[in-house]
Design an enzyme around this catalytic site. Structure first.
Site, PDB file in Angstrom:
ATOM      1  N   GLN A   9     -19.087  -1.648 -27.817  1.00  0.00           N
ATOM      2  CA  GLN A   9     -19.070  -2.247 -29.098  1.00  0.00           C
ATOM      3  C   GLN A   9     -19.949  -3.624 -29.326  1.00  0.00           C
ATOM      4  O   GLN A   9     -20.441  -3.984 -30.359  1.00  0.00           O
ATOM      5  CB  GLN A   9     -17.462  -2.448 -29.572  1.00  0.00           C
ATOM      6  CG  GLN A   9     -16.850  -1.145 -29.403  1.00  0.00           C
ATOM      7  CD  GLN A   9     -15.181  -1.103 -29.757  1.00  0.00           C
ATOM      8  OE1 GLN A   9     -14.794  -2.426 -29.742  1.00  0.00           O
ATOM      9  NE2 GLN A   9     -14.676  -0.097 -29.751  1.00  0.00           N
ATOM     10  N   GLY A  33       0.832  -1.159  -0.254  1.00  0.00           N
ATOM     11  CA  GLY A  33      -0.125  -0.080   0.082  1.00  0.00           C
ATOM     12  C   GLY A  33       0.930   1.324   0.028  1.00  0.00           C
ATOM     13  O   GLY A  33       0.417   2.306   0.570  1.00  0.00           O
ATOM     14  N   HIS A  52     -14.045   5.813 -21.404  1.00  0.00           N
ATOM     15  CA  HIS A  52     -13.992   5.011 -20.111  1.00  0.00           C
ATOM     16  C   HIS A  52     -14.348   6.166 -19.007  1.00  0.00           C
ATOM     17  O   HIS A  52     -13.454   6.631 -18.439  1.00  0.00           O
ATOM     18  CB  HIS A  52     -12.614   4.435 -19.995  1.00  0.00           C
ATOM     19  CG  HIS A  52     -12.135   3.582 -20.892  1.00  0.00           C
ATOM     20  ND1 HIS A  52     -12.305   2.135 -20.480  1.00  0.00           N
ATOM     21  CD2 HIS A  52     -11.543   3.360 -21.955  1.00  0.00           C
ATOM     22  CE1 HIS A  52     -11.952   1.301 -21.555  1.00  0.00           C
ATOM     23  NE2 HIS A  52     -11.511   2.281 -22.538  1.00  0.00           N
ATOM     24  N   GLU A 109     -15.107   5.525 -16.115  1.00  0.00           N
ATOM     25  CA  GLU A 109     -14.480   5.189 -14.931  1.00  0.00           C
ATOM     26  C   GLU A 109     -13.322   5.896 -14.358  1.00  0.00           C
ATOM     27  O   GLU A 109     -12.735   6.050 -13.133  1.00  0.00           O
ATOM     28  CB  GLU A 109     -14.137   3.502 -14.933  1.00  0.00           C
ATOM     29  CG  GLU A 109     -13.091   3.353 -15.715  1.00  0.00           C
ATOM     30  CD  GLU A 109     -13.603   2.697 -17.317  1.00  0.00           C
ATOM     31  OE1 GLU A 109     -14.478   3.053 -17.597  1.00  0.00           O
ATOM     32  OE2 GLU A 109     -12.774   1.855 -17.803  1.00  0.00           O
ATOM     33  N   PRO A 130      13.142  -6.941   9.216  1.00  0.00           N
ATOM     34  CA  PRO A 130      13.182  -6.565   7.674  1.00  0.00           C
ATOM     35  C   PRO A 130      13.090  -5.124   7.638  1.00  0.00           C
ATOM     36  O   PRO A 130      13.939  -4.658   6.658  1.00  0.00           O
ATOM     37  CB  PRO A 130      11.828  -7.251   7.353  1.00  0.00           C
ATOM     38  CG  PRO A 130      11.526  -8.586   8.371  1.00  0.00           C
ATOM     39  CD  PRO A 130      11.912  -7.722   9.743  1.00  0.00           C
ATOM     40  N   GLU A 187       6.529   9.203  -5.772  1.00  0.00           N
ATOM     41  CA  GLU A 187       6.742   7.720  -5.241  1.00  0.00           C
ATOM     42  C   GLU A 187       7.499   6.894  -6.242  1.00  0.00           C
ATOM     43  O   GLU A 187       7.413   7.059  -7.470  1.00  0.00           O
ATOM     44  CB  GLU A 187       5.361   7.320  -5.366  1.00  0.00           C
ATOM     45  CG  GLU A 187       5.216   5.706  -4.996  1.00  0.00           C
ATOM     46  CD  GLU A 187       3.920   4.841  -5.365  1.00  0.00           C
ATOM     47  OE1 GLU A 187       3.076   5.799  -5.643  1.00  0.00           O
ATOM     48  OE2 GLU A 187       3.542   3.690  -5.420  1.00  0.00           O
ATOM     49  N   LYS A 207      12.309   0.514  19.316  1.00  0.00           N
ATOM     50  CA  LYS A 207      13.217  -0.148  18.604  1.00  0.00           C
ATOM     51  C   LYS A 207      13.527   0.362  17.215  1.00  0.00           C
ATOM     52  O   LYS A 207      14.751   0.488  16.896  1.00  0.00           O
ATOM     53  CB  LYS A 207      12.639  -1.648  18.708  1.00  0.00           C
ATOM     54  CG  LYS A 207      13.579  -2.581  18.526  1.00  0.00           C
ATOM     55  CD  LYS A 207      13.026  -3.948  18.969  1.00  0.00           C
ATOM     56  CE  LYS A 207      13.763  -5.071  18.294  1.00  0.00           C
ATOM     57  NZ  LYS A 207      13.299  -6.283  18.918  1.00  0.00           N
ATOM     58  N   CYS A 249     -16.531   0.966 -23.414  1.00  0.00           N
ATOM     59  CA  CYS A 249     -15.723   0.640 -24.513  1.00  0.00           C
ATOM     60  C   CYS A 249     -15.984  -0.676 -25.360  1.00  0.00           C
ATOM     61  O   CYS A 249     -17.077  -0.792 -26.131  1.00  0.00           O
ATOM     62  CB  CYS A 249     -14.150   0.855 -24.245  1.00  0.00           C
ATOM     63  SG  CYS A 249     -13.168   1.204 -25.504  1.00  0.00           S
ATOM     64  N   GLY A 266     -17.524  -3.092 -24.041  1.00  0.00           N
ATOM     65  CA  GLY A 266     -18.869  -3.462 -23.596  1.00  0.00           C
ATOM     66  C   GLY A 266     -20.008  -2.750 -24.540  1.00  0.00           C
ATOM     67  O   GLY A 266     -21.108  -3.192 -24.675  1.00  0.00           O
ATOM     68  N   GLY A 310       1.458   3.123  -2.534  1.00  0.00           N
ATOM     69  CA  GLY A 310       0.908   4.181  -3.435  1.00  0.00           C
ATOM     70  C   GLY A 310      -0.566   4.789  -2.494  1.00  0.00           C
ATOM     71  O   GLY A 310      -0.715   5.917  -2.591  1.00  0.00           O
TER      72      GLY A 310
HETATM   73  N1  GLN Z   1     -10.759  -3.502 -28.349  1.00  0.00           N
HETATM   74  C1  GLN Z   1     -11.621  -2.262 -28.750  1.00  0.00           C
HETATM   75  C2  GLN Z   1     -11.009  -1.274 -29.423  1.00  0.00           C
HETATM   76  O1  GLN Z   1      -9.725  -1.120 -29.308  1.00  0.00           O
HETATM   77  C3  GLN Z   1     -12.244  -1.691 -27.340  1.00  0.00           C
HETATM   78  C4  GLN Z   1     -11.007  -1.222 -26.482  1.00  0.00           C
HETATM   79  C5  GLN Z   1     -11.196  -1.004 -24.987  1.00  0.00           C
HETATM   80  O2  GLN Z   1     -12.424  -1.810 -24.398  1.00  0.00           O
HETATM   81  N2  GLN Z   1     -10.642  -0.086 -24.486  1.00  0.00           N
HETATM   82  O3  GLN Z   1     -11.482  -0.317 -29.827  1.00  0.00           O
END
Ligand code: GLN
Length: 567
Positions: free
Chosen positions: A396, A20, A523, A525, A194, A145, A227, A392, A394, A22
């Protein structure tokens, strides 16, 4: 060059990796920010890859993407999430980047005929990058880091660069060692040896740790603290106990219980810039993580889980965190289950298990393993009205599923998998073709932040509350424009598109067709933050948890206007 009074904190790992470091560094960054300082975080990774983009996620974990498009280590995600930063490319350094730069400079006579050597040329280049990142961020403190552990061959040059910075700017540099104190089962006692050895090894490089963060399964007792202080040559209040805790988000608060912020400032001869409790919003967030009401079962159907006998979810860390932030904001407790997409191919009846989930996510990915399994899962979610969120790949694959099962194009596919399909509903982006032909794979996808515009009266428009967005990308393929009209006629809505309208960024089914069926080419996320959950994740979770719709921004504006008028 260094700004007057600029400070450097180097965080180095001792004993072993994976304890941990990071998170400890991100938490320290958070605490220093809360005391009014502008902090920039830098991660240096010892590997020779020029970036993390070409690494297999099963081995290295998630490839995290910055706004700039740099593909880097997942630790960068922790910094962005803890410190609410949008980090720059300059905040990430690998040995590969440094060597590449030095060798190219040498080839163009940049060293004017000198013999180019690891010391000083590589270490000078590391130092130059650390200063440059501080300048670009106009920060007061740089938190650096160093990847790996003391004693590795690979990170010696980074530690040497840190040593020279310390030599040059005495008083402005601090070394924090994040160590581990095991409690071997057969002995039942916490062992300090250690850590002592790690400190001595660091000493042999000419570096003395100022602060030791003592990670361990349990808290450090007074005896061992003393210590370590004596044998490792640090003040005893600079030995910080950091036992395992339930959630990584508790760490800044726990550290502050030991006043680590004041200790660091004191060592660096700094005073807090604010008297306010800068951690108050963070504390409120942590409170929300512990005050959830109902459980929510979310399945993530992916393929980067298995390493040897272990199942790791490291490849999807940003998705996990994004789900958590949205869940906590809605007072629900996320329960995540990892389902291997391949298992749906081997056993078609397995889709029935999806009924026990409140929502399903198919994350990003590459290549053909498990693809048919993912398409089966998506079909099941669509037909059975299970909330579905595709990221992404997901997205397509949701298009492929729709083309196959709704448009009746049975061989619909992506060029990535089956170039001989007659219905390539997902095709390569025109500028990507040549790159692949030339074998130019590293850092060559469509990467980083790009803008998109949203269509009115769609879920996307409603939840973002605006019509222009910017999101981070990492892909080579796109929805084939030739199929857009037919997909739209069959009910799909392309609610987000690139500003020039050539590239489809978000696809969704209207709410009267499905409670939540939405995919993004980007993405989301990577932009979810603890105190700013991502609106698309939040909407997915809200629908999955059957929570009422919040009032829209536009509605509340109108109604407050009305209220004012009435008065
Ligand atoms: N493989 C797909 C592409 O390159 C999707 C990429 C991804 O999911 N990051 O477009």
């Amino acid at each position: 060059m260094k700004k007057k009074n600029h400070k450097y904190i180097f965080v180095i790992g001792g004993v072993m990796s994976g304890v941990g470091k990071g998170i400890a560094a991100s938490s320290i960054g958070k605490i220093l920010q809360s005391k009014g300082f502008n902090v920039n975080a830098i991660k240096v990774d010892p590997y020779l890859n020029a970036d993390a983009g070409t690494m297999n996620p099963t081995e290295h974990g998630e490839v995290y993407v910055l706004n700039s498009g740099l593909e880097c280590d997942q630790d960068m995600g922790n910094y962005e999430r803890f410190m609410d930063l949008d980090m720059k490319s300059e905040d990430y350094v690998t040995s590969g980047m440094v060597y590449k730069y030095v060798i190219e400079k040498e080839r163009s006579l940049g060293y004017k005929g000198k013999c180019v050597e690891a010391i000083p040329h590589i270490t000078d280049e590391i130092t130059r990058r650390i200063h440059k990142a501080a300048d670009l961020n106009s920060s007061d403190i740089s938190l650096i880091e160093i990847g790996g552990t003391v004693g590795d061959y690979q990170n010696i040059l980074f530690i040497e660069a840190a040593r020279t910075i310390n030599l040059r700017y005495p008083g402005d540099v601090l070394f924090i060692l994040v160590s581990y104190l095991p409690v071997p089962g057969t002995i039942g006692e916490m062992k300090t040896k250690p850590t002592q050895n790690a400190v001595h090894q660091l000493n042999s490089y000419g570096v003395q740790a100022n602060i030791i963060i003592a990670r361990g399964p349990v808290a450090l007792d007074h005896k061992r603290k003393e210590k370590i202080a004596i044998w490792c040559n640090v003040k005893s209040d600079c030995v910080i106990s950091a036992p395992d805790i339930e959630s990584i988000y508790d760490v800044p608060i726990n550290f502050e219980k030991d006043k680590i912020g004041d200790i660091i400032l004191n060592e660096l001869n700094l005073k807090p810039k604010t008297k306010k409790d800068g951690l108050a919003p963070w504390k409120a967030f942590v409170h929300s993580t512990k005050n959830t009401k109902d459980d929510l079962n979310i399945a993530v159907v992916g393929k980067y889980f298995d390493t040897g006998d272990f199942v790791l979810s490291d490849a999807y860390i940003s998705i996990i965190e994004a789900i958590k932030f949205s869940c906590y904001s809605l007072e629900v407790n996320p329960r995540l289950t990892w389902l291997s997409s391949k298992s749906f191919e081997d056993n078609p009846e397995k889709v029935d298990e999806l009924k026990s989930f409140d929502g399903v996510i198919v994350p990003g990915g590459f290549g053909e393993t498990g693809i048919e399994g993912k398409i089966k899962v998506i079909q099941h979610c669509r037909e059975n009205k299970i909330p579905y969120f595709g990221l992404c790949y997901g997205m397509q694959l949701a298009i492929i599923e729709y083309a196959r099962n709704v448009l009746g194009l049975k061989d619909a596919n992506t060029l990535e998998i089956n170039p001989s399909s007659k219905n390539l509903v997902i095709d390569i982006m025109p500028d990507q073709k040549k790159k692949l032909e030339d074998g130019n794979y590293g850092g060559s996808m469509r990467l980083g932040a790009y803008k998109a515009v949203l269509k009115k009266d769609t879920i996307a428009f409603e939840v973002y509350g605006e019509n222009k967005i910017s999101e981070r990308h990492r892909h080579r393929y796109e929805v084939n424009p030739k199929y857009i009209e037919r997909l739209e006629e069959a009910g799909m809505v392309f609610s987000g598109v690139s500003p020039d309208r050539t590239l489809m960024e978000i696809v969704e089914l209207p709410r009267d067709m499905h409670p939540f069926f939405l995919g993004t080419q980007f993405h989301p996320e990577f932009l979810a933050r603890p105190l700013k959950p991502h609106p698309l994740f939040t909407e997915f979770i809200r629908v999955a948890a059957h929570k009422p719709k919040p009032r829209l921004k536009s509605e509340s504006k109108n109604s407050s206007k009305k209220r004012k008028k009435r008065r």
